[in-house]
Enzyme design. Structure first.
Site, PDB file in Angstrom:
ATOM      1  N   CYS A 154      33.365 -28.510  -1.085  1.00 60.98           N
ATOM      2  CA  CYS A 154      34.235 -29.607  -1.490  1.00 60.98           C
ATOM      3  C   CYS A 154      34.663 -30.385  -0.253  1.00 60.98           C
ATOM      4  CB  CYS A 154      35.460 -29.049  -2.218  1.00 60.98           C
ATOM      5  SG  CYS A 154      36.662 -30.325  -2.673  1.00 60.98           S
TER       6      CYS A 154
ATOM      7  N   CYS B 199      38.611 -29.828   0.375  1.00 55.30           N
ATOM      8  CA  CYS B 199      39.261 -28.593   0.834  1.00 55.30           C
ATOM      9  C   CYS B 199      38.322 -27.563   1.439  1.00 55.30           C
ATOM     10  CB  CYS B 199      40.037 -27.952  -0.309  1.00 55.30           C
ATOM     11  SG  CYS B 199      38.979 -27.300  -1.636  1.00 55.30           S
TER      12      CYS B 199
ATOM     13  N   CYS C 205      37.136 -29.580  -8.586  1.00 57.10           N
ATOM     14  CA  CYS C 205      37.350 -28.446  -7.692  1.00 57.10           C
ATOM     15  C   CYS C 205      38.628 -27.741  -8.129  1.00 57.10           C
ATOM     16  CB  CYS C 205      37.467 -28.912  -6.248  1.00 57.10           C
ATOM     17  SG  CYS C 205      37.899 -27.583  -5.089  1.00 57.10           S
TER      18      CYS C 205
ATOM     19  N   CYS D 148      41.540 -27.776  -5.155  1.00 56.57           N
ATOM     20  CA  CYS D 148      42.320 -28.955  -4.742  1.00 56.57           C
ATOM     21  C   CYS D 148      42.363 -30.060  -5.797  1.00 56.57           C
ATOM     22  CB  CYS D 148      41.796 -29.496  -3.411  1.00 56.57           C
ATOM     23  SG  CYS D 148      40.202 -30.342  -3.496  1.00 56.57           S
TER      24      CYS D 148
ATOM     25  N   CYS E 135      26.139 -33.129 -12.364  1.00 56.40           N
ATOM     26  CA  CYS E 135      25.871 -34.392 -11.679  1.00 56.40           C
ATOM     27  C   CYS E 135      27.079 -34.681 -10.786  1.00 56.40           C
ATOM     28  CB  CYS E 135      25.655 -35.481 -12.725  1.00 56.40           C
ATOM     29  SG  CYS E 135      25.146 -37.051 -12.050  1.00 56.40           S
TER      30      CYS E 135
END
Length: 138
Positions: A48, A51, A97, A100, A121
């Site tokens: 991510c 984070c 995510c 975060c 996607c």
């Protein structure tokens, strides 16, 4: 996962590029074929961009022809959250995510049948690319 970051909107704006901020915090979408990883083929873990949580692996990545990085499944289902998304006059499933709350993209049921039929996607700017070490020749 790392500790859930608690950041102000201003902190997010300072840490992310304008495009990342618009996608990760504003639930935007980058233009197809414009992101850094849609055509990446190296062995890697995709983290991510907000984070650093590990989200996807290169061995689950496939060429969907859409212009966005596409994966058959997350590296760890505990690291993503799926949310109902009824924006844009259609019903979709948003991928977020879990650490975060960054918007990553959407999941669709049109992926490779032999790999479970799912296509995650994901916006390339929502990801950081961490190459995996290559084995040494003996």
């Amino acid at each position: 996962m790392t500790d859930k970051p608690i950041k102000s909107d201003e902190q997010w704006r300072q840490e992310l590029t304008p495009e990342q901020y618009q996608v990760l915090r504003g639930k935007g979408t980058e233009r197809p074929f414009s992101g850094a990883y849609w055509d990446a083929h190296d062995d890697a873990v995709y983290k991510c961009a907000g984070c650093g949580t590990q989200l996807f692996r290169s061995d689950e990545k496939f060429d969907s022809g859409t212009g966005w990085p596409s994966f058959t499944e997350p590296k760890n289902l505990e690291h993503v959250e799926l949310r109902s998304d009824n924006s844009l006059f259609t019903r979709r499933t948003e991928v977020v995510c879990k650490n975060c709350d960054a918007h990553l993209g959407h999941v669709f049921e049109d992926g490779p049948a032999e790999a479970g039929g799912m296509r995650y996607c994901i916006n390339g700017c929502a990801l950081d690319f961490k190459p995996l070490p290559q084995p040494r020749d003996s």
